[in-house]
Design a protein around this motif. Structure first.
Motif, short mmCIF file in Angstrom:
data_model
loop_
_atom_site.label_atom_id
_atom_site.label_comp_id
_atom_site.label_asym_id
_atom_site.label_seq_id
_atom_site.Cartn_x
_atom_site.Cartn_y
_atom_site.Cartn_z
N VAL A 140 3.52 -19.33 62.92
CA VAL A 140 2.41 -18.39 62.92
C VAL A 140 1.21 -19.04 62.25
N ASP A 141 0.07 -18.95 62.88
CA ASP A 141 -1.15 -19.56 62.37
C ASP A 141 -1.46 -19.04 60.96
N ASP A 142 -1.90 -19.94 60.09
CA ASP A 142 -2.22 -19.54 58.71
C ASP A 142 -3.29 -18.46 58.67
N ALA A 143 -4.26 -18.54 59.56
CA ALA A 143 -5.31 -17.53 59.59
C ALA A 143 -4.75 -16.16 59.95
N GLN A 144 -3.76 -16.14 60.86
CA GLN A 144 -3.13 -14.87 61.23
C GLN A 144 -2.35 -14.29 60.06
N LEU A 145 -1.61 -15.14 59.35
CA LEU A 145 -0.89 -14.68 58.16
C LEU A 145 -1.85 -14.06 57.15
N LEU A 146 -3.00 -14.69 56.97
CA LEU A 146 -3.98 -14.18 56.01
C LEU A 146 -4.57 -12.85 56.48
N ARG A 147 -4.77 -12.69 57.79
CA ARG A 147 -5.27 -11.41 58.30
C ARG A 147 -4.28 -10.29 58.02
N TRP A 148 -3.00 -10.56 58.25
CA TRP A 148 -1.99 -9.56 57.93
C TRP A 148 -2.03 -9.22 56.45
N TYR A 149 -2.09 -10.25 55.64
CA TYR A 149 -2.10 -10.09 54.18
C TYR A 149 -3.26 -9.20 53.74
N GLU A 150 -4.42 -9.43 54.31
CA GLU A 150 -5.61 -8.68 53.90
C GLU A 150 -5.66 -7.27 54.48
N SER A 151 -4.77 -6.97 55.42
CA SER A 151 -4.78 -5.66 56.07
C SER A 151 -3.98 -4.60 55.32
N VAL A 152 -3.22 -5.02 54.32
CA VAL A 152 -2.33 -4.08 53.63
C VAL A 152 -2.69 -4.00 52.15
#
Length: 287
Positions: free
Chosen positions: A50-62
């Motif tokens: 999973v792309d690091d940017a995608q992981l960060l988006r998930w992280y910032e969404s919660v």
């Protein structure tokens, strides 16, 4: 006293107009999901990088108190026996590096080993546990029946996890195997889910439960009652359980999680639940 409840996914077509409105973009559903549940089992990292940017988006969404439980890549676990050890190590360290920025919102990361990994791989499993560098919890799920012998092999496995402060993942697939597969979702579940004994032993502070419910919801009561007692025991021991509730098609999984939590509340007056499902006409029409 805290129990983290979650699903194996944060969006499902049947949850539209219940857990989130139809108008909410798919990319924003994780945020709405996190307002109901406190954790999620993320299987996408098992299948692909999973792309690091995608992981960060998930992280910032919660919210800050939400916890992701990522599965380790299959190149580390399911392809363990066919790959050179240095490649397995490389993928394991790369996975850890990808999770490092997310540590404040990580629950127990899961190493899930297939049934082909028997007792001969035990030391390799421990070696992977010893390489764990993150401050957040680690958990291990095994599916070979040798690890359920209630004898020397299981004792070595449990002792090794306990010595390393690693949590055992307890798979409870009893409900979906309790009847013949009389519908498509049960046929699919019985093909895909492991049929292993349920040994609810905690080896560290964050035991992980994966409960696979039967689509006939009342049939689950006997097992939910058992789990409510076990969860209360773990709470009283100072542990923080992570409970991932599935059902054969996952449509009813949120309802099963709520039913389990209500049973815990009935047994433990000091426990204060944070799991409150939204109520809607659409929810009632699902069953």
């Amino acid at each position: 006293m805290m129990i983290y409840y979650g699903m194996a996914q944060w969006q499902h077509p049947a949850w539209v107009n219940w857990l989130y409105p139809a108008s909410l973009p798919a990319a924003e559903r994780i945020g709405r999901y996190s307002q109901v549940f406190s954790t999620v089992e993320v299987g996408s990292t098992f299948y692909t990088k999973v792309d690091d940017a995608q992981l960060l988006r998930w992280y910032e969404s919660v919210a800050e108190d939400f916890r992701f439980c990522f599965k380790a890549p299959q190149t580390v676990t399911h392809r363990l026996l066919e790959r050179p050890w240095h490649e397995v190590q490389g993928d394991w360290f790369a996975f850890m590096r990808s999770l490092q920025p997310l540590q404040s919102k990580l629950g127990p990361v899961m190493l899930q080993f297939p049934s082909m990994c028997d007792e001969r791989t035990l030391e390799v499993i421990f070696a992977l546990c010893d390489m764990w560098t993150l401050a957040t919890p680690l958990s291990v799920e095994v599916r070979n029946l040798a690890y359920f012998d209630k004898n020397q092999i299981e004792q070595r496995f449990l002792a090794g996890l306990s010595d390393r402060n690693v949590n055992r993942v307890v798979m409870d697939s009893r409900p979906v195997f309790s009847t013949e597969a009389y519908c498509d979702s049960l046929v699919d579940a019985q093909k895909k889910k492991p049929r292993v004994p349920c040994h609810p032993v905690a080896t560290a502070g964050y035991p992980v439960v994966r409960f696979i419910g039967h689509p006939d919801l009342p049939r689950n009561d006997v097992w939910l009652d058992q789990w409510a007692k076990k969860l209360v025991q773990w709470l009283e021991e100072g542990r923080t359980p992570f409970v991932f509730v599935h059902s054969s098609d996952n449509i009813a999984a949120p309802t099963l999680a709520s039913q389990l939590d209500q049973k815990v509340q009935a047994l433990c007056p000091h426990y204060r639940s944070q799991l409150i499902l939204p109520v809607s006409q659409e929810q009632g029409s699902l069953w």
